[in-house]
Design an enzyme around this catalytic site. Structure first.
Site, mmCIF file in Angstrom:
data_model
loop_
_atom_site.group_PDB
_atom_site.id
_atom_site.type_symbol
_atom_site.label_atom_id
_atom_site.label_comp_id
_atom_site.label_asym_id
_atom_site.label_seq_id
_atom_site.Cartn_x
_atom_site.Cartn_y
_atom_site.Cartn_z
ATOM 1 N N ASN A 7 0.872 -1.169 0.000
ATOM 2 C CA ASN A 7 0.000 0.000 0.000
ATOM 3 C C ASN A 7 0.913 1.224 0.000
ATOM 4 O O ASN A 7 1.490 1.577 1.033
ATOM 5 C CB ASN A 7 -0.880 -0.053 1.256
ATOM 6 N N ARG A 91 -2.667 -1.969 -3.419
ATOM 7 C CA ARG A 91 -3.882 -1.205 -3.186
ATOM 8 C C ARG A 91 -3.830 0.044 -4.066
ATOM 9 O O ARG A 91 -2.847 0.788 -4.036
ATOM 10 C CB ARG A 91 -3.958 -0.779 -1.725
ATOM 11 N N HIS A 180 -13.243 3.000 0.481
ATOM 12 C CA HIS A 180 -13.235 1.922 1.497
ATOM 13 C C HIS A 180 -13.917 0.658 0.965
ATOM 14 O O HIS A 180 -14.408 -0.159 1.746
ATOM 15 C CB HIS A 180 -13.980 2.333 2.792
ATOM 16 N N ARG A 241 -12.295 15.734 8.444
ATOM 17 C CA ARG A 241 -13.084 16.105 7.255
ATOM 18 C C ARG A 241 -14.520 16.435 7.653
ATOM 19 O O ARG A 241 -15.085 15.795 8.542
ATOM 20 C CB ARG A 241 -13.099 14.948 6.246
ATOM 21 N N GLU A 385 -8.301 -5.266 5.135
ATOM 22 C CA GLU A 385 -8.207 -4.954 3.702
ATOM 23 C C GLU A 385 -7.013 -5.663 3.056
ATOM 24 O O GLU A 385 -7.089 -6.090 1.914
ATOM 25 C CB GLU A 385 -8.096 -3.441 3.524
#
Ligand code: ADP
Length: 403
Positions: A7, A91, A180, A241, A385
């Site tokens: 990743n 990823r 996601h 955020r 993941e």
């Protein structure tokens, strides 16, 4: 078969090495501050003490080279030779509309990922650097790419389009993509397994609540809607955020505060959410600690955070005409007992009933936290993941060798 999962971020590289027989993690680690003379490498092989070193690492190529050295080193390593790595899974954040599933890397695939740089300027270029570095260091080893957006490519037009002029979708592909996806895919499948019913028969809402947060409506075993949009800014209130807001706030704030577009974008991505309302932290542990000590701003941040998620769960229950299962995952979803309690307490009308004792248990396994009487199964499913990336890579490489 041994699979290296990578990743790559703009200045970081996280990795895990899997033995697919038994899906064991043989080693994992990360390289931070790539591009500097003091990059930090942390490496841990199963059953050995953690290794940490600081050294010059000017690009991703140097980082991947070092990772392979560490994996094959007689002291820190778990492999006899570089050739023991059978495949690499990467990823990639944005697959646009081009990638509806994971795929093996070819020249055409790389070209298409480059074409998508426009949609994810912060995320896709570093992923490409990771792919190039892995190809350079492990020539002839098959590489696969797994996209955060792919799982949500099943969304129908009525959920993925924005109600703005169609020309913007046609010309620039401005639409909702969702993120996601690997996590929503993994936890929805595991939740169905735990419940013991086919995923396609369950109406499910999955909540991935970490620093970034999104939820998804899973209908007929597929993503029907999700809270993130063109970018990961839309939807739930997050650590830093804002999530959903009136788009008119952007020009209004620019005018009143004399800010540039870049400054407003930075405000909404990095200086909003829990951080902005609490005034102290974007970290849920600190928010709940402060709240318990009577900090009113932390309490307000927590209340807004849980309220906004409750609204989404209610909306998705309406969108699917019902809900059979609610799933929590990621840092906050897996760990915060008070957070899950606050979300579920306001949803009793949907048939959601939490069992306080089950909710208070921490474990690394998928588990129920709803009561036996609850009409909706509520579960905590730890996300993984990397494992899903390893599984997809394994499947693609096996299919290729059988073809
Ligand atoms: P990322 O989006 O960076 O992958 P994570 O999924 O690791 O994020 O989630 C990070 C969030 O999880 C932080 O807000 C952190 O406070 C929260 N978290 C981690 N452990 C706990 C805990 N024990 N209790 C409450 N929140 C936790």
């Amino acid at each position: 078969m041994k699979i290296l999962v990578m990743n790559a971020g703009s200045s970081s590289l996280k990795y895990q090495l899997y033995e697919m027989t038994g899906e064991a993690v043989l080693a994992h680690g990360r390289v931070e501050r790539i591009g500097s003379d003091s990059a930090i490498v942390t490496h841990e092989a199963a059953g050995r003490p953690e290794l940490r070193e600081v050294k010059e690492m000017l690009d991703h190529n140097a980082a991947v080279k070092r990772v392979i050295e560490l994996l094959t080193d007689s002291g820190s390593g778990v492999l006899g030779a570089m050739g023991d790595i059978d495949a690499v899974g990467h990823r990639v954040v944005h697959g646009g509309e081009s990638f509806k599933a994971s795929t093996l890397v070819t020249n055409e695939v790389k070209q298409e990922i480059r074409r998508l740089f426009d949609l994810a300027p912060l995320h896709n270029p570093p992923a490409m650097m990771g792919i190039a570095a892995a190809e350079a260091n492990l020539p002839n080893v098959p590489q696969a790419v797994v996209f955060d957006t792919a799982f949500h490519q099943t969304m129908p037009m009525e959920t993925f389009l924005y109600p703005i002029p169609m020309v913007l979708y046609k010309r620039h592909k401005i639409r909702r993509y969702g993120f996601h996806g690997t996590s929503h895919d993994y936890v929805s499948a595991h939740a169905a397994e735990k419940i013991g019913k086919p995923l396609a028969s369950l109406k499910m809402v999955t909540c991935h609540i970490g620093n970034g947060a999104s939820c998804a409506a899973i209908l007929d075993g597929k993503s029907y809607d999700t809270s993130m949009g063109l970018t990961p800014l839309e939807g739930l209130m997050m650590g830093t955020r804002s999530g959903d807001l009136d788009p008119a706030i952007v020009p209004f704030t620019m005018a009143r505060e004399e800010l540039t577009l870049g400054e407003v974008s930075s405000m909404l991505n990095k200086h909003s959410g829990l951080q902005a309302i609490s005034g102290t932290s974007s970290d849920m542990r600190e928010i709940t600690d402060a709240m318990q000590e009577g900090d009113k701003q932390a309490k307000l941040a927590f209340d807004m955070y849980t309220y906004r998620l409750r609204k989404y769960i209610g909306a998705y229950a309406a969108a699917m005409n019902g809900i059979d299962a609610l799933v929590f995952t990621a840092g906050v979803g897996e760990n915060s007992i008070v957070f899950r309690k606050a979300v579920c307490e306001g949803l009793t009308f949907l048939g959601i009933e939490l069992d306080e004792r089950r909710n208070a248990v921490r474990s690394k396994e998928a588990r129920y936290i709803s009561s036996d009487a609850s009409r909706v199964a509520v579960l905590v499913v730890p996300t993984n993941e990397e494992l899903l990336i390893a599984r997809d890579t394994y499947r693609l490489v096996n299919n290729r060798s059988q073809a």
